[in-house]
Design an enzyme around this catalytic site. Structure first.
Site, PDB file in Angstrom:
ATOM      1  N   HIS A   1      -3.498   5.981   3.610  1.00 18.65           N
ATOM      2  CA  HIS A   1      -4.287   4.808   3.237  1.00 18.65           C
ATOM      3  C   HIS A   1      -3.707   3.513   3.803  1.00 18.65           C
ATOM      4  CE1 HIS A   1      -5.930   1.853   0.264  1.00 18.65           C
ATOM      5  NE2 HIS A   1      -6.925   2.703   0.127  1.00 18.65           N
TER       6      HIS A   1
ATOM      7  N   ASP B   1       0.842  -1.189   0.000  1.00 17.28           N
ATOM      8  CA  ASP B   1       0.000   0.000   0.000  1.00 17.28           C
ATOM      9  C   ASP B   1       0.884   1.247   0.000  1.00 17.28           C
ATOM     10  OD1 ASP B   1      -2.357   1.791   0.821  1.00 17.28           O
ATOM     11  OD2 ASP B   1      -3.269  -0.201   0.882  1.00 17.28           O
TER      12      ASP B   1
ATOM     13  N   SER C   1     -10.982  -0.958  -0.790  1.00 13.51           N
ATOM     14  CA  SER C   1      -9.708  -1.041  -0.059  1.00 13.51           C
ATOM     15  C   SER C   1      -9.930  -1.362   1.405  1.00 13.51           C
ATOM     16  CB  SER C   1      -8.951   0.286  -0.161  1.00 13.51           C
ATOM     17  OG  SER C   1      -8.336   0.438  -1.406  1.00 13.51           O
TER      18      SER C   1
END
Length: 612
Positions: free
Chosen positions: A243, A185, A430
């Site tokens: 994220h 990520d 996600s």
């Protein structure tokens, strides 16, 4: 420098940043029970202050309830289905019991209670909680809720009945210990709710523009340097998402540590790997190399990975097909051959993009994950397609920010040095994928022999919970067989004779049903059943129950206080070859009645009516 179509991006919505605190009422909801029938709340207890008009005037009390309901937004036309909350009775100690015309999920209940508590006349307002007998079924009972202060309020995605993964039903038997999950990520930031479960990762980005590092070499650490962008030639101007920190938190945020929030696999280790940089972009080739390295294979120029991952999470997507022989497909094949299960987000497209045209969700040998909302329905943004194996909570805008997935984050708008640890609500596929990766870690941590990636996929699919009634995912929008179920998956691997290739038995959990509110469109296959729970008030003269309509053969079984057994239920209606079943109970006991609609033969389109 412009990035081409081959770039991968994490394109999920960041909803709210900052740590929820007791001083910030907008960031907290009510103290709700995480146990109870279907985790839907139809009753509340409110105590009014001595001397207030509401304490002695039922009409004044009702006006206060109606006002709180209106302020919560639940009584707006089209949003509450005619929701009404009215007094049911007074308790022996002088409190008022309220009953809703339908069950409220934890988010709705929290919004209503927050507004009710804001009334100066209200001393206390809580959910009317359910208690169960303290029998001998200790091993089968779910673990108590952890002491993470915002778990019950914010994390419906872990404990919510309709849309959650039922993590609390697995934690007393599995915690992910000994399992490594690689999170490919944006990297991670330091966070007191994450640090204990983080391994030293690696930064695989070889483009200095994306990495914000001098040079194209890969470096140890896996630290998120920020995804913000101030150059419109690259992508839209944006702030940092953090994220990867959020995704890592969903997998293995520290749980039971008395701070913040919880993770799906509380004692698993996360191997953070930075493959997405500025703009949230990363290249296929870098991501492919990172997949191979995470699984334990060698990659030129990088020391071998000392912590090969049993599970690899890819919460990223690119709008191009995954072609056979591509670097991405070859990397995934290599990882699977090394024993690493690869869990992939389906991607987010408001126009329902088929995952066949998405990489890596469209690749072979992956566990592709769609997204659902708190009600267990398809999230508005989730990609679809036959290639999706199952779904998991991704968050939505069904209600407000409390419909998002809440996990660890960072509060800087740009680089990590300008800010500090926080929590944030986000939504996207996600957010769905790491729930599945976490459940996979729970399963592998208790398997006597590690499951192969194919066996693990089969087990997760076989134990997925069907999308809850009355949700109906349109055939043109397939997002897998159902919602990943941590409790069922762990039970499947621990409780023979269930094996990955066969459907696994799991407890029949009740759904709420209400007076004069028909439950329509019921269906079940032969031998299965649907279970409902009905709260009957004191003083009821008669309880009438009936099924009608549809096709097949549905039997009606009823009991008080505990679900009826299909073979020994004393109250039953079993007319062969029909769904026209009826039962009537005179002067029923006050409390919870359970109604089982049993499939003598497969039935579909049946309606259940209850009246009291």
């Amino acid at each position: 420098m412009a990035l081409g179509a081959s770039a991968m991006a994490a394109a999920d919505a960041r909803a709210v940043g900052g740590a929820p605190t007791a001083q910030d009422p907008s960031a907290r909801i009510a103290d709700l029970a995480t146990a109870g029938i279907a985790r839907r709340h139809a009753r509340f207890v409110v105590r009014y202050r001595d001397g207030s008009a509401e304490a002695g005037d039922a009409r004044a009390a009702q006006r206060g309830v109606d006002s709180a309901l209106a302020r919560s937004g639940l009584a707006l036309p089209g949003k509450a289905g005619g929701l009404r909350i009215a007094p049911l009775r007074r308790t022996a100690t002088g409190a008022h019991v309220l009953r809703a015309s339908r069950g409220l999920d934890p988010v709705e209940a929290g919004r209503f209670l927050a507004q009710l508590r804001a009334d100066p006349a209200v001393e206390r307002a809580v959910v009317d909680r359910l208690l169960a007998h303290a029998g001998l079924a200790v091993e089968a009972a779910a673990a108590p809720s952890p002491d993470d202060p915002d778990f019950a309020e914010l994390q419906w995605h872990l404990h919510g009945y309709a849309g959650g993964v039922h993590a609390t039903e697995a934690w007393h038997r599995a915690d992910g210990a000994g399992i490594t999950v690689a999170v490919l990520d944006t990297g991670i930031t330091r966070h007191p709710d994450l640090d204990a479960n983080m391994l030293e990762g690696y930064d695989f980005i070889t483009d200095p523009v994306l990495s914000r590092r001098d040079g194209a070499e890969r470096v140890p650490g896996g630290w998120d340097l920020g995804t913000w962008n101030d150059d419109p030639a690259l992508c839209e101007l944006s702030y940092s998402s953090w994220h990867g920190t959020h995704v890592a938190g969903t997998v293995a945020q520290a749980t039971g540590n008395g701070i913040g929030l919880a993770g799906t696999a509380p004692r698993a280790k996360v191997l953070p790997m930075r493959v997405l940089g500025r703009c949230g972009f990363g290249y296929d080739s870098d991501i492919a190399d990172a997949i191979v390295w995470a699984s334990g294979d060698s990659v030129a120029g990088v020391p071998d990975n000392p912590d090969p991952a049993e599970v690899i999470n890819l919460s990223l997507a690119g709008l191009h097909p995954c072609e056979p022989g591509s670097e991405m497909q070859l990397a995934i094949d290599a990882a699977v051959a090394n024993g690493s299960a690869v869990v992939v987000a389906a991607g987010n497209s408001a126009w329902r993009q088929d995952v066949a045209g998405v990489t890596p969700a469209g690749c072979a040998n992956v566990i592709a994950v769609g997204a659902t909302n708190p009600e267990g329905d398809i999230a508005y943004y989730s990609n679809v397609g036959a290639g999706i194996d199952l779904s998991a909570p991704g968050g939505d805008i069904v209600y407000d920010v409390f419909s998002f997935v809440w996990q660890a984050s960072h509060d800087s708008l740009e680089g990590p040095v300008e800010g500090g640890a926080s929590y944030a609500g986000m939504m996207g596929t996600s957010m769905a994928a790491p729930h599945v990766a976490g459940v996979a870690a729970l399963v592998q941590s208790v398997a006597a022999t590690p499951l192969t990636p194919a066996q693990l996929e089969d087990l997760l699919v076989a134990t997925a919970r069907p999308f809850p009634y009355p949700v109906r995912i349109p055939p043109s929008w397939p997002i897998g067989v159902g919602i990943v179920d941590a409790g069922a998956a762990v039970s499947a691997v621990l409780d023979p004779p269930c094996v990955p290739a066969e459907p696994c038995a799991r407890p029949l959990l009740p759904m709420p049903v209400f007076d004069r509110q028909p439950a329509a469109g019921l269906e079940a296959t032969a031998g299965d059943a649907l279970l409902f729970a009905l709260e009957v008030p004191a003083g009821t003269r008669a309880l009438s129950l009936a099924t009608h309509g549809g096709t097949g053969d549905a039997d009606l079984l009823v009991s008080f206080g505990a679900p009826p057994d299909a073979d020994t239920a004393r109250l039953r209606s079993r007319r062969p070859g029909t769904n026209a079943e009826t039962l009537r109970v005179m002067r029923p006991r006050a409390g919870t009645w359970f109604i089982r609609v049993q499939a003598a033969q497969s039935y579909r389109g049946v309606t259940l009516d209850v009246r009291h």
